[in-house]
Design a protein around this motif. Structure first.
Motif, PDB file in Angstrom:
ATOM      1  N   GLY A   1      15.334   7.933  -5.907  1.00 12.28           N
ATOM      2  CA  GLY A   1      14.221   8.800  -6.295  1.00 12.28           C
ATOM      3  C   GLY A   1      12.899   8.044  -6.305  1.00 12.28           C
ATOM      4  N   GLY A   2      11.821   8.807  -6.274  1.00 15.82           N
ATOM      5  CA  GLY A   2      10.484   8.233  -6.444  1.00 15.82           C
ATOM      6  C   GLY A   2       9.971   7.441  -5.261  1.00 15.82           C
ATOM      7  N   VAL A   3      10.572   7.632  -4.083  1.00 13.69           N
ATOM      8  CA  VAL A   3      10.152   6.825  -2.928  1.00 13.69           C
ATOM      9  C   VAL A   3       9.012   7.481  -2.131  1.00 13.69           C
ATOM     10  N   GLY A   4       8.633   8.721  -2.494  1.00 10.83           N
ATOM     11  CA  GLY A   4       7.483   9.340  -1.837  1.00 10.83           C
ATOM     12  C   GLY A   4       7.783  10.588  -1.031  1.00 10.83           C
ATOM     13  N   LYS A   5       8.908  11.262  -1.285  1.00  9.00           N
ATOM     14  CA  LYS A   5       9.269  12.462  -0.502  1.00  9.00           C
ATOM     15  C   LYS A   5       8.267  13.597  -0.675  1.00  9.00           C
ATOM     16  N   SER A   6       7.923  13.892  -1.930  1.00 10.05           N
ATOM     17  CA  SER A   6       7.059  15.054  -2.159  1.00 10.05           C
ATOM     18  C   SER A   6       5.663  14.807  -1.591  1.00 10.05           C
ATOM     19  N   ASN A   7       5.148  13.590  -1.785  1.00  8.15           N
ATOM     20  CA  ASN A   7       3.849  13.271  -1.170  1.00  8.15           C
ATOM     21  C   ASN A   7       3.944  13.320   0.343  1.00  8.15           C
ATOM     22  N   PHE A   8       5.096  12.916   0.864  1.00  3.71           N
ATOM     23  CA  PHE A   8       5.286  12.978   2.314  1.00  3.71           C
ATOM     24  C   PHE A   8       5.235  14.429   2.788  1.00  3.71           C
TER      25      PHE A   8
ATOM     26  N   ALA B   1       9.669  20.770  -9.383  1.00  2.00           N
ATOM     27  CA  ALA B   1       8.426  21.385  -8.919  1.00  2.00           C
ATOM     28  C   ALA B   1       7.351  20.377  -8.546  1.00  2.00           C
ATOM     29  N   ASN B   2       7.759  19.262  -7.914  1.00  2.00           N
ATOM     30  CA  ASN B   2       6.788  18.237  -7.529  1.00  2.00           C
ATOM     31  C   ASN B   2       5.679  18.776  -6.635  1.00  2.00           C
ATOM     32  N   VAL B   3       6.068  19.600  -5.650  1.00  2.00           N
ATOM     33  CA  VAL B   3       5.080  20.055  -4.675  1.00  2.00           C
ATOM     34  C   VAL B   3       4.037  20.949  -5.341  1.00  2.00           C
TER      35      VAL B   3
ATOM     36  N   ASN C   1       8.021   4.056   3.419  1.00  2.00           N
ATOM     37  CA  ASN C   1       6.812   4.291   2.628  1.00  2.00           C
ATOM     38  C   ASN C   1       6.539   3.065   1.764  1.00  2.00           C
ATOM     39  N   ARG C   2       5.297   2.914   1.380  1.00  2.00           N
ATOM     40  CA  ARG C   2       4.844   1.865   0.454  1.00  2.00           C
ATOM     41  C   ARG C   2       5.068   0.465   1.019  1.00  2.00           C
ATOM     42  N   ALA C   3       4.944   0.346   2.327  1.00  2.00           N
ATOM     43  CA  ALA C   3       5.105  -0.979   2.935  1.00  2.00           C
ATOM     44  C   ALA C   3       3.819  -1.781   2.740  1.00  2.00           C
TER      45      ALA C   3
ATOM     46  N   TYR D   1       5.626   4.814   9.556  1.00  2.00           N
ATOM     47  CA  TYR D   1       5.436   3.940   8.391  1.00  2.00           C
ATOM     48  C   TYR D   1       4.229   4.406   7.584  1.00  2.00           C
ATOM     49  N   ILE D   2       4.324   4.237   6.271  1.00  2.00           N
ATOM     50  CA  ILE D   2       3.171   4.522   5.398  1.00  2.00           C
ATOM     51  C   ILE D   2       2.918   3.285   4.550  1.00  2.00           C
ATOM     52  N   LEU D   3       1.698   2.816   4.598  1.00  2.00           N
ATOM     53  CA  LEU D   3       1.363   1.606   3.849  1.00  2.00           C
ATOM     54  C   LEU D   3       1.178   1.914   2.368  1.00  2.00           C
TER      55      LEU D   3
ATOM     56  N   SER E   1      -4.832   4.805  -3.132  1.00  2.00           N
ATOM     57  CA  SER E   1      -5.399   6.158  -3.002  1.00  2.00           C
ATOM     58  C   SER E   1      -4.343   7.230  -3.255  1.00  2.00           C
ATOM     59  N   VAL E   2      -3.071   6.907  -2.973  1.00  2.00           N
ATOM     60  CA  VAL E   2      -2.027   7.928  -3.140  1.00  2.00           C
ATOM     61  C   VAL E   2      -1.896   8.293  -4.620  1.00  2.00           C
ATOM     62  N   SER E   3      -1.763   7.283  -5.473  1.00  2.00           N
ATOM     63  CA  SER E   3      -1.592   7.641  -6.891  1.00  2.00           C
ATOM     64  C   SER E   3      -2.886   8.207  -7.471  1.00  2.00           C
TER      65      SER E   3
ATOM     66  N   ALA F   1      -4.876  10.156  -5.847  1.00  2.00           N
ATOM     67  CA  ALA F   1      -4.840  11.555  -5.391  1.00  2.00           C
ATOM     68  C   ALA F   1      -3.868  12.371  -6.244  1.00  2.00           C
ATOM     69  N   VAL F   2      -2.700  11.764  -6.543  1.00  2.00           N
ATOM     70  CA  VAL F   2      -1.708  12.466  -7.371  1.00  2.00           C
ATOM     71  C   VAL F   2      -2.321  12.778  -8.738  1.00  2.00           C
ATOM     72  N   MET F   3      -3.041  11.812  -9.302  1.00  2.00           N
ATOM     73  CA  MET F   3      -3.659  12.027 -10.611  1.00  2.00           C
ATOM     74  C   MET F   3      -4.639  13.204 -10.577  1.00  2.00           C
TER      75      MET F   3
HETATM   76  N1  LIG Z   1       2.101   5.090   0.102  1.00  2.00           N
HETATM   77  C1  LIG Z   1       2.016   4.994  -1.229  1.00  2.00           C
HETATM   78  N2  LIG Z   1       1.218   4.043  -1.803  1.00  2.00           N
HETATM   79  C2  LIG Z   1       1.157   3.931  -3.140  1.00  2.00           C
HETATM   80  N3  LIG Z   1       1.809   4.690  -4.007  1.00  2.00           N
HETATM   81  C3  LIG Z   1       2.623   5.644  -3.499  1.00  2.00           C
HETATM   82  C4  LIG Z   1       2.763   5.848  -2.108  1.00  2.00           C
HETATM   83  N4  LIG Z   1       3.624   6.870  -1.914  1.00  2.00           N
HETATM   84  C5  LIG Z   1       4.004   7.276  -3.129  1.00  2.00           C
HETATM   85  N5  LIG Z   1       3.410   6.542  -4.093  1.00  2.00           N
HETATM   86  C6  LIG Z   1       3.587   6.652  -5.546  1.00  2.00           C
HETATM   87  O1  LIG Z   1       4.928   7.024  -5.796  1.00  2.00           O
HETATM   88  C7  LIG Z   1       4.943   8.161  -6.657  1.00  2.00           C
HETATM   89  C8  LIG Z   1       6.161   8.997  -6.370  1.00  2.00           C
HETATM   90  O2  LIG Z   1       5.970   9.707  -5.154  1.00  2.00           O
HETATM   91  P1  LIG Z   1       6.694  11.098  -4.913  1.00  2.00           P
HETATM   92  O3  LIG Z   1       6.574  11.968  -6.105  1.00  2.00           O
HETATM   93  O4  LIG Z   1       6.183  11.630  -3.629  1.00  2.00           O
HETATM   94  O5  LIG Z   1       8.192  10.581  -4.760  1.00  2.00           O
HETATM   95  P2  LIG Z   1       9.524  11.475  -4.642  1.00  2.00           P
HETATM   96  O6  LIG Z   1      10.415  10.745  -3.700  1.00  2.00           O
HETATM   97  O7  LIG Z   1       9.197  12.869  -4.331  1.00  2.00           O
HETATM   98  O8  LIG Z   1      10.091  11.360  -6.120  1.00  2.00           O
HETATM   99  P3  LIG Z   1      11.314  12.219  -6.737  1.00  2.00           P
HETATM  100  O9  LIG Z   1      12.558  11.635  -6.153  1.00  2.00           O
HETATM  101  O10 LIG Z   1      11.207  11.940  -8.210  1.00  2.00           O
HETATM  102  O11 LIG Z   1      11.099  13.645  -6.375  1.00  2.00           O
HETATM  103  C9  LIG Z   1       3.608   8.857  -6.427  1.00  2.00           C
HETATM  104  O12 LIG Z   1       3.220   9.587  -7.550  1.00  2.00           O
HETATM  105  C10 LIG Z   1       2.673   7.711  -6.149  1.00  2.00           C
HETATM  106  O13 LIG Z   1       2.158   7.203  -7.384  1.00  2.00           O
END
Ligand SMILES: Nc1ncnc2c1ncn2[C@@H]1O[C@H](COP(=O)(O)OP(=O)(O)OP(=O)(O)O)[C@@H](O)[C@H]1O
Ligand SMILES: [Mg+2]
Length: 307
Positions: free
Chosen positions: A43-50, A75-77, A203-205, A235-237, A241-243, A245-247
């Motif tokens: 979890g938390g690897v960036g799926k919803s932001n993706f 309800a992340n999205v 993601n987050r490379a 790849y996503i670096l 800015s991502v966090s 934007a989330v805020m």
């Molecule tokens: N490329 C990035 N650079 C920096 N931070 C990032 C990046 N992508 C995601 N994050 C951070 O990781 C957090 C989690 O991202 P996200 O909610 O998209 O993950 P998720 O895989 O959907 O999580 P979950 O499994 O809980 O649904 C974001 O709120 C953000 O702070």
């Protein structure tokens, strides 16, 4: 760029012709949307932001995108798009029309909430879901791509959702724990006879070199031990800015359009449009049809839809 989008529609339409024979509904579907499951082991690897930012990047190139929140209960999205839908797919089972439940974000994305318990209901109930499948088939005509934001983890619902999709985007970070969980996810998925073509996003490379090394490692083990060939979607670096934007509950593509992350999402959208058109598409009705059959036949070994 619009040319790429119309090329996508044309190619998906052509491929759907072969796929249409598979379901009665699809026979009336001229050009159903491609259903892309976005999943991860950890979890938390960036799926919803993706889903949100890749979806917006596709929409900016003229692709009609619908996001379906399949990570119901979290309800992340909705939070990322700052919308509060009052209905979900569950309401369709109770007689509401799909048009009533689609939300439109200001970023050119359409969105549907799965609704709490929808997928458990679909997998466990023996109700007649023909109406839902029919409604989803109609909706499929209105979109080119449906992105499923799946719950993280190696659980039966996620695996069945992914197995029913046309395509899988497996999101991971370079961290060994995320990579190990991505491998575990693929291992469980390959127990299904046929799975969608898997594509990986790192993601987050810290750098593109690190991202590529991560993909190489994952690809090596999946091909050696699972006999699965992982394609690289992109790849996503790592980008603060991502966090930020989330805020602010504004997608990073709008919050910081010139950021490193935003340009990575755009690059991935271009990669998708350029090379990821090879899988056949049955649209949303086909997706739910397969999902329901995996329930009826007890675990996805019934039939498949492309390797
Ligand atoms: N490329 C990035 N650079 C920096 N931070 C990032 C990046 N992508 C995601 N994050 C951070 O990781 C957090 C989690 O991202 P996200 O909610 O998209 O993950 P998720 O895989 O959907 O999580 P979950 O499994 O809980 O649904 C974001 O709120 C953000 O702070
Ligand atoms: Mg999420």
């Amino acid at each position: 760029m619009l040319d790429q989008a119309s090329q996508l529609r044309t190619q998906m339409g052509m491929r759907s012709m072969a796929a249409e024979a598979d379901t009665a509904f699809a026979q009336s579907s001229a050009n159903p949307a491609k259903v892309v499951a976005v999943a991860s082991g950890k979890g938390g690897v960036g799926k919803s932001n993706f889903c949100v930012n890749f979806g917006i990047a596709l929409a900016q190139q003229g692709v009609r995108v619908l996001i379906l929140d399949a990570d119901v209960g979290f309800a992340n999205v909705e939070v990322l798009l700052n919308i509060s839908p009052s209905h979900s797919l569950l309401d369709v089972l109770e007689g509401r029309h799909l048009n009533d439940i689609v939300e439109y974000s200001p970023y050119g994305l359409a969105f549907i909430s799965g609704g709490n318990g929808l997928f458990d209901h679909l997998l466990m109930s023996s109700d007649d879901h023909a109406r839902l499948v029919w409604e989803l088939g109609k909706l499929s005509q209105m979109y080119d791509v449906v992105l499923l934001d799946c719950a993280a983890g190696v659980n039966e619902v996620s695996i069945r959702l992914v197995a029913a999709a046309d395509q899988l985007v497996l999101v991971t970070t370079p961290e060994p724990t995320a990579m190990a969980d991505a491998y575990a996810f693929m291992k469980l998925l390959t127990r299904r006879l046929i799975t969608p073509a898997p594509q990986v996003v790192v993601n987050r490379a810290q750098s593109f070199t690190e991202a590529k090394q991560s993909v190489d490692r994952l690809t090596r083990v999946t091909s050696r031990f699972l006999d699965v060939h992982l394609e690289t979607l992109g790849y996503i670096l790592e980008d603060p800015s991502v966090s930020q934007a989330v805020m602010r509950q504004v997608p990073v593509l709008h919050h910081a359009a010139n950021s490193k992350a935003a340009s990575c999402y755009r690059q991935i959208a271009s990669n998708f449009l350029r090379k990821d058109l090879q899988t056949p598409s049955l649209g949303m009705s086909g997706f739910f049809d397969r999902l329901l059959k995996s329930r009826l036949f007890g675990g996805g070994r019934d039939r498949g839809h492309g390797a």
